[in-house]
Write an enzyme that holds these catalytic residues in place. Sequence first.
Site, mmCIF file in Angstrom:
data_model
loop_
_atom_site.group_PDB
_atom_site.id
_atom_site.type_symbol
_atom_site.label_atom_id
_atom_site.label_comp_id
_atom_site.label_asym_id
_atom_site.label_seq_id
_atom_site.Cartn_x
_atom_site.Cartn_y
_atom_site.Cartn_z
ATOM 1 N N GLY A 72 0.803 -1.213 0.000
ATOM 2 C CA GLY A 72 0.000 0.000 0.000
ATOM 3 C C GLY A 72 0.837 1.265 0.000
ATOM 4 O O GLY A 72 0.552 2.218 -0.737
ATOM 5 N N THR A 73 1.857 1.290 0.803
ATOM 6 C CA THR A 73 2.682 2.494 0.896
ATOM 7 C C THR A 73 3.328 2.833 -0.440
ATOM 8 O O THR A 73 3.351 3.993 -0.860
ATOM 9 C CB THR A 73 3.759 2.309 1.991
ATOM 10 O OG1 THR A 73 3.093 2.186 3.248
ATOM 11 C CG2 THR A 73 4.713 3.490 2.041
ATOM 12 N N ASN A 152 -8.420 4.040 8.144
ATOM 13 C CA ASN A 152 -7.884 2.830 8.777
ATOM 14 C C ASN A 152 -7.942 2.835 10.287
ATOM 15 O O ASN A 152 -7.725 1.817 10.915
ATOM 16 C CB ASN A 152 -6.432 2.644 8.335
ATOM 17 C CG ASN A 152 -5.563 3.839 8.683
ATOM 18 O OD1 ASN A 152 -5.895 4.972 8.334
ATOM 19 N ND2 ASN A 152 -4.487 3.611 9.384
ATOM 20 N N THR A 238 12.241 -6.402 -10.820
ATOM 21 C CA THR A 238 11.695 -7.755 -10.931
ATOM 22 C C THR A 238 10.601 -7.922 -9.886
ATOM 23 O O THR A 238 10.781 -7.579 -8.725
ATOM 24 C CB THR A 238 12.812 -8.788 -10.717
ATOM 25 O OG1 THR A 238 13.823 -8.551 -11.686
ATOM 26 C CG2 THR A 238 12.273 -10.206 -10.886
ATOM 27 N N CYS A 326 1.551 0.948 11.480
ATOM 28 C CA CYS A 326 2.539 1.807 10.815
ATOM 29 C C CYS A 326 2.940 2.977 11.686
ATOM 30 O O CYS A 326 3.994 3.561 11.510
ATOM 31 C CB CYS A 326 1.981 2.357 9.498
ATOM 32 S SG CYS A 326 1.590 1.064 8.338
#
Lengths: 387, 387
Positions: A72-73, A152, A238, A326
């Site tokens: 998400g960040t 959140n 990648t 977080c």
Amino acid sequence: MDRVINLDNAAATPLHPDVKKRMIDYLETTYANPSSQHSLGDLAAEALDIAREQVAALVGAEPREIVFGSGGTESINHAIKGVAFAKRDKGKHIITSNIEHNAVLRTLRALRLMDWRVTSLDVDEYGLVDPQAVAEAITDETVLITVMHANNEIGTVEPIAEIGAVARERKIVFHTDAVASAGLVPLDVKAMNVDLLSLAANQFYGPSGAGALYVKRGTALWPLLDGGVQEQNKRAGTQNMLGIVGLGVAAEIARAEMDKRAEHTRGLKGRMAAGLKKGIEHLIFNGHPEKCLPHLLSVSVGFIEGESMMIMLDEDGVAVTTRSACAAGALQASHVLLGIGLDFADAQGTLVFTFSPENTEADVDYVVEKLPPIVERLREMSPLYKK
Amino acid sequence: MDRVINLDNAAATPLHPDVKKRMIDYLETTYANPSSQHSLGDLAAEALDIAREQVAALVGAEPREIVFGSGGTESINHAIKGVAFAKRDKGKHIITSNIEHNAVLRTLRALRLMDWRVTSLDVDEYGLVDPQAVAEAITDETVLITVMHANNEIGTVEPIAEIGAVARERKIVFHTDAVASAGLVPLDVKAMNVDLLSLAANQFYGPSGAGALYVKRGTALWPLLDGGVQEQNKRAGTQNMLGIVGLGVAAEIARAEMDKRAEHTRGLKGRMAAGLKKGIEHLIFNGHPEKCLPHLLSVSVGFIEGESMMIMLDEDGVAVTTRSACAAGALQASHVLLGIGLDFADAQGTLVFTFSPENTEADVDYVVEKLPPIVERLREMSPLYKK
């Protein structure tokens, strides 16, 4: 581990058994690089295609509009910095709200240091952003509006479609951080009028370290990660194949089980709220009563600290949090709770429960039994509290 | 899959069995968020600490100097943009070389569009950067030098310690992209005089999607990913725990087995070079004969295209590449090969073999048998070739 009741599912949902199974299967059989042009690469490229379709279906997008990233960040940073840098010659003004996640707030803080200007809108007592206020904040310099889909910490779901309509009318790029809600409630990027939407697998029983950014075709966006030609030149590096395979399966299951899961967790949330209300005085339930996530309950307990409750519940085998993981270790009061008008003391006395399909009524009843005596003990020690 | 001979290990190394085992074990037992403050989080936090120590030991760093991220590309973007943004008031000049990976080149291209200036240094026929040329390129505006440790297409190892000594003397931050070499050859950040070093797990039998940036204590660096307080406020976002656990174990094994692996792959590389030289005329071996990675062989085959050879080898069950997988699909000739002075035609006729401990002499002998008739057939069709 067996005996811990996890009521902090927003920090880390356990992997769905089918997600786990598919990831182990992938781990054991495939290792190639999807960008390789030989046959070994083809297997990985196919797995990537499947995951892209699964995630696209979750939000009503085309597969080619999905850009995979590390969570998400990253998606939020990509959306905000990507638009800001791409549009820097058009203008340097961004509109947001006061209750965004730190991934939004701190990204904007960084841009401010590089001469962008930010208008951050007040929210009401439920945490709702007013679409009219968004419209009024727009200037000729505005290049981006970023408002979260669901908060959140308190679970309030914002009027994204209405804000999106404003953005569309004024031809301004609109990003929504849907990390707290994607996979949990129905999302449709077209109905929501968004150009960019961020999501993360670890909110819906997929792995940490995998997320996606929806990028509406034609949206001007710089890469956050420059380098190779992966992800249609939008995100170099990648891919985390294992994480993405898990994200895809988790998205597919979330879509199928969404209603059932929501009903189950909504039931637990109601039971918890009722139980706590009965056993504890001076509670404030945060967030909008109807426009809210089905699995999240935020409650402020007067006169004591959330952290003390958390630690004592932990000793009783219950995992719960005072705010988003977080922000753990950041010793300020929650900007979200202050933003909806709580005073500092109530904000510090807040617990956030996030329920999963694995939680049971017995889990709730256990907390409803354990928490009131904890609160009573803490209040006895509190200089603020008088019976 | 069993019958494919993988000689493109730089694109994606198979996971070491012990890495795979530890990752499956982690998948099956742990899911929590290492930032959580309850007991569930402690288990993940411990796993993170162990991985950090393992990666630090691989490069001679302190654990707290290791910042985990989603791979080599992210670490490189973080290093370069992080320094550029942090030092933007001091100056906007960066020094690099002509043969860097696209993650460096395109990051610098993005910065150029935002008014940074870049001096890109020529290399010699082996791909070596001259430390004296670095010294001469420094101006009062120079804030960063970024030169790769080893080139991913030709294997040449640069004089990093010497360049680092120049950087240190002039007090300029020095980053080295060691993605192609970390885990394969010994690295010591102190002996190399570097402030920043990028590495990725998928180059040494760890998973894709996990990498690290070494950040010397005291180095001014902005986050690339703003948000939560993870990674000591240097890289926000819930960590890809599974990938990081794999990275840690891969680093530990790489350290223990490095010499043995290098000896084995160096033997295969020599055998391949000798075998091809015997069977095919008009070959150019690229890169420095001694200052080079032990496992990488780059060979340009005159008069034909690398891609055609790659496809025909693929049909014979051999995976090999014409260049880095990150650049696959980018239809230009390799800037690295042009940079060392190859003409366009020879650059296009290049194959890169990267050997792993799993490869055998029989694998090499099979290619030495299969490739010459392929080259012959392709040359017969080539308008450029006359016997």
